[in-house]
Design an enzyme around this catalytic site. Structure first.
Site, PDB file in Angstrom:
ATOM      1  N   ASP B 105       0.852  -1.187   0.000  1.00  9.99           N
ATOM      2  CA  ASP B 105       0.000   0.000   0.000  1.00  9.99           C
ATOM      3  C   ASP B 105       0.890   1.240   0.000  1.00  9.99           C
ATOM      4  OD1 ASP B 105      -2.074   1.700  -0.012  1.00  9.99           O
ATOM      5  OD2 ASP B 105      -2.991   1.012   1.847  1.00  9.99           O
ATOM      6  N   HIS B 213      -7.746   0.710   7.862  1.00  8.08           N
ATOM      7  CA  HIS B 213      -8.052   2.041   7.336  1.00  8.08           C
ATOM      8  C   HIS B 213      -9.363   2.544   7.924  1.00  8.08           C
ATOM      9  CE1 HIS B 213      -5.286   1.269   3.647  1.00  8.08           C
ATOM     10  NE2 HIS B 213      -4.636   1.493   4.773  1.00  8.08           N
ATOM     11  N   ASN B 343       4.389   4.487   3.782  1.00  2.17           N
ATOM     12  CA  ASN B 343       5.040   3.455   2.969  1.00  2.17           C
ATOM     13  C   ASN B 343       5.698   4.077   1.736  1.00  2.17           C
ATOM     14  OD1 ASN B 343       3.840   1.830   4.847  1.00  2.17           O
ATOM     15  ND2 ASN B 343       2.695   0.584   3.413  1.00  2.17           N
ATOM     16  N   SER B 398      -5.527   8.439  19.468  1.00  2.00           N
ATOM     17  CA  SER B 398      -4.416   8.689  18.546  1.00  2.00           C
ATOM     18  C   SER B 398      -3.601   9.871  19.056  1.00  2.00           C
ATOM     19  CB  SER B 398      -4.971   9.024  17.162  1.00  2.00           C
ATOM     20  OG  SER B 398      -5.759   7.975  16.683  1.00  2.00           O
ATOM     21  N   HIS B 416       4.327   4.711  13.486  1.00  2.00           N
ATOM     22  CA  HIS B 416       3.213   5.136  12.629  1.00  2.00           C
ATOM     23  C   HIS B 416       1.839   4.787  13.198  1.00  2.00           C
ATOM     24  CE1 HIS B 416       2.361   1.068  11.436  1.00  2.00           C
ATOM     25  NE2 HIS B 416       1.649   1.397  10.395  1.00  2.00           N
ATOM     26  N   GLY B 417       1.788   3.898  14.185  1.00  2.00           N
ATOM     27  CA  GLY B 417       0.492   3.491  14.729  1.00  2.00           C
ATOM     28  C   GLY B 417       0.699   2.694  15.999  1.00  2.00           C
TER      29      GLY B 417
END
Lengths: 143, 493
Positions: B105, B213, B343, B398, B416-417
């Site tokens: 992705d 997502h 990415n 977040s 990133h997460g």
């Protein structure tokens, strides 16, 4: 159904093992597994439209990747969910070749219990091998 | 011949702590390693990482041309080729480019939009807002967007990215100033992209996708503003301020570009370039080879499509808020904070052993976090550092962070997460989507999802603790938290 989910696939992804006594049936089972990942009730996908494709590669496992990618292509480009109706794998002459006839229909959120949007077929643990009289495909897909 | 892979469990034992929340596996831990492999994590996070991370980050250390070390961020987890959370900088003249170091992705990323609303002003409208977002931002398997593009127009999108969208009325000019690369990375060449990729992506601009997502409405609790000065620069000024955050990528377009080149490189690696690696998913080409350059130009098309995708989604978000709240989007202050990439491989200038060098930096599930003063940070943020958006699970929350000078150690890269700890199948066995939806509603989070199975896969308990991940990036000196967001509404692909 001649496939099972891999419990030890990479943590973000999913994998399956699909098998059959012939390469034709093994590829067919792999396509069934791929559809079952994307829609939880594949039996609800009705054969309203037909498609046909042919793919080639020098290596058998990469031929399977190409084969499964065609199904992903129709999912994205035409929003079609497709069952394999018949497939034929010519695994003895170069380049190796697989043809498939497919039938299915446009995605319908009312009737299709949509599941994971498969992004790609990875090379991780990829193999197509003969084992105890069966052709067995191992596939990990990126979700 | 592939080399025998060392077991992740053995490599885990070879981790040595070299700094706060910083561990290294030395290059003699496995044959073929050219540099050490560094993992950023607290001891607790390190213990949670699966064995695949240790195998994969040490495999990355074998890539030709790798500079200094291979990296894995605190949210790292087992992927294919590189771990997710993996990062490697390559010497562009002697190194390789690897699609597995970027991910299928391409330019999957996060975009954060602020409003001038506070929670009380939308509390009664949450269902309407989420329902309308669910209708207007298509999500899930094979979703297609409202833009009907010709082949030529889609090729323009691949070159112009978010700039194409703004030029065609899907955004505001200032959005571009707050998007990494200004919303379009130069050097994209659609002639290096297959017909199949173009056809897979052409109808998907403005769609969310599935998996992890999502599009989320969030609020800022007053106790979660950690750096009020930086928060004010980013437009977060009020307690309970409402923001919108979303995570998506280049859809079938990027996926097919990556697939095409992985399959092209894999059979050529050893035969043509003499590159032997333990994992076919590390398929790569010398960066300066025609094949490597073709992939670089194609991958940039994926980057730009992804920027365009998020730009069109932002346009839809503005439409929805405006329609539901009966006020103009400008009046509602729906301004972008920033858009970050996950990415990618990009040519960047970094200091190595006291010398400025151009490097090809692969970041897979990792975020660029440039420090204050660096020229690629938008002027408005140059004094505080690049905003970093770290998305948590839909249950937990977040973060908005900023880049810091000590990020230099990792070529200015951070997490990133949250990073998964439980496989999707295991999560689906453990949680029921319908029940989860009800539990979330009871906690004040209204969720709409295309799939209950997909919802169950994204349960908060399937992820690492986001607070722990952010604490590890802080402790290691990779980034600093500015604010934490709490979800109140979510559209899940």
């Amino acid at each position: 159904m001649p496939f099972r989910w891999l419990e030890d696939a990479p943590i973000s992804d999913a994998g399956f093992e699909a098998w059959g006594p012939t390469l034709d049936e093994c590829f067919h089972a792999a396509a069934d597994a791929l559809l079952a990942l994307m829609v939880a009730n594949p039996e609800a996908v009705e054969p309203r439209e037909q498609r046909r494709f042919e793919v080639e590669h020098q290596e058998l496992d990469l031929l399977l990747v190409r084969f499964l990618e065609e199904i992903l292509y129709y999912k994205d480009a035409e929003q079609l969910l497709l069952h394999v109706v018949a497939c034929s794998v010519a695994g003895e002459t170069q380049p190796l070749r697989a043809t498939a006839q497919l039938a299915g229909e446009k995605i319908d959120r009312e009737r299709h219990q949509l599941s994971a949007d498969v992004k790609a077929v990875t090379l991780h643990r990829l193999s197509v091998q003969q084992r105890e009289g069966q052709w067995v495909a191992t596939v990990v897909v990126d979700l | 011949m592939a080399m025998p892979a060392a077991k992740g469990s053995e490599l885990r034992k070879k981790c040595v702590q070299v700094g706060p929340a910083t561990w290294e596996i030395p290059p003699d831990a496995k044959p073929g390693m050219r540099v050490p492999a560094r993992i950023y994590a607290t001891p607790e996070l390190l213990a949670q990482m699966d064995d695949g991370v240790f195998e994969q980050v040490t495999n990355v250390a074998m890539l030709p041309g790798i500079v200094e070390r291979a990296f894995c961020m605190p949210d790292g987890h087992w992927g294919y080729g590189f771990p997710i959370g993996g990062m490697a900088a390559m010497d562009p003249d002697h190194g390789v480019i690897s699609p597995g170091g970027i991910g299928f992705d391409i330019n999957c990323g996060m975009r954060l939009v602020r409003t001038n609303l506070v929670y009380d002003e939308i509390r009664e409208h949450i269902r309407d807002l989420v329902d309308a977002l669910y209708r207007r931002v298509p999500a899930g398997v094979g979703a297609h967007g409202f833009l009907k593009l010709t082949d030529d127009e889609f090729a323009e999108v691949a070159v112009q990215g978010a700039r194409w969208c703004v030029a065609h009325g899907y955004g505001w000019p200032e959005d571009l100033e707050r998007t990494e690369e200004g919303g379009a990375i130069p050097g994209a060449d659609p002639s290096k992209v297959s017909r199949r990729a173009l056809e897979r992506g052409r109808t998907q601009v403005g769609t969310l996708g599935s998996g992890n997502h999502y599009l989320e409405i969030q609020i800022v609790k007053p106790e979660h503003i950690f750096d009020p000065e930086a928060a004010a620069v980013m437009g977060i000024t009020k307690p309970y301020q409402v923001v919108v955050m979303f995570h998506c990528g280049s859809r079938g377009f990027g996926h097919q570009i990556a697939s095409d080149y992985v399959q092209q490189f894999a059979p050529l690696m050893e035969k043509k370039w003499g590159i032997v690696l333990p994992d076919r998913d590390l398929a790569c080409a010398p960066f300066r080879s025609p094949e490597g350059q073709a992939y670089f130009a194609a991958m940039k098309c994926g980057i730009n499509m992804s920027f365009a995708n998020r730009q069109v989604i932002l346009h839809r978000v503005r439409e929805v808020f405006s329609e539901v709240l009966h006020r103009d989007a400008r009046e509602l202050g729906l301004e972008m904070v920033y858009d970050v990439c996950h990415n990618t491989a990009k040519l960047e200038e970094h200091e190595v052993e006291g010398r400025r060098r151009k490097l090809l930096v692969h970041r897979k599930g990792a975020t660029r976090a440039f420090a204050p003063g660096m020229p690629d940070v938008p002027a408005v943020y140059r004094e505080i550092g690049q905003p970093v958006i770290i998305g948590g699970s839909m249950e937990t929350g977040s973060y908005l962070l900023r880049g810091v000078p000590t990020g230099k150690q990792a070529f200015f890269t951070t997490a990133h997460g949250s990073g998964r700890t439980m496989s999707r199948h295991a999560a689906k066995r453990q949680f029921r989507g319908k029940e989860l939806e009800q539990q979330l509603a009871a906690r004040g989070i209204y969720v709409r999802s295309v799939s209950y199975g997909g919802l169950a896969e994204e349960a908060g308990a399937a992820y690492k603790n986001i607070d722990a991940v952010v604490a590890a990036t802080t402790e290691a000196g990779l980034s600093l938290p500015v604010v934490r967001f709490t979800p109140v509404g979510n559209v899940k692909g």
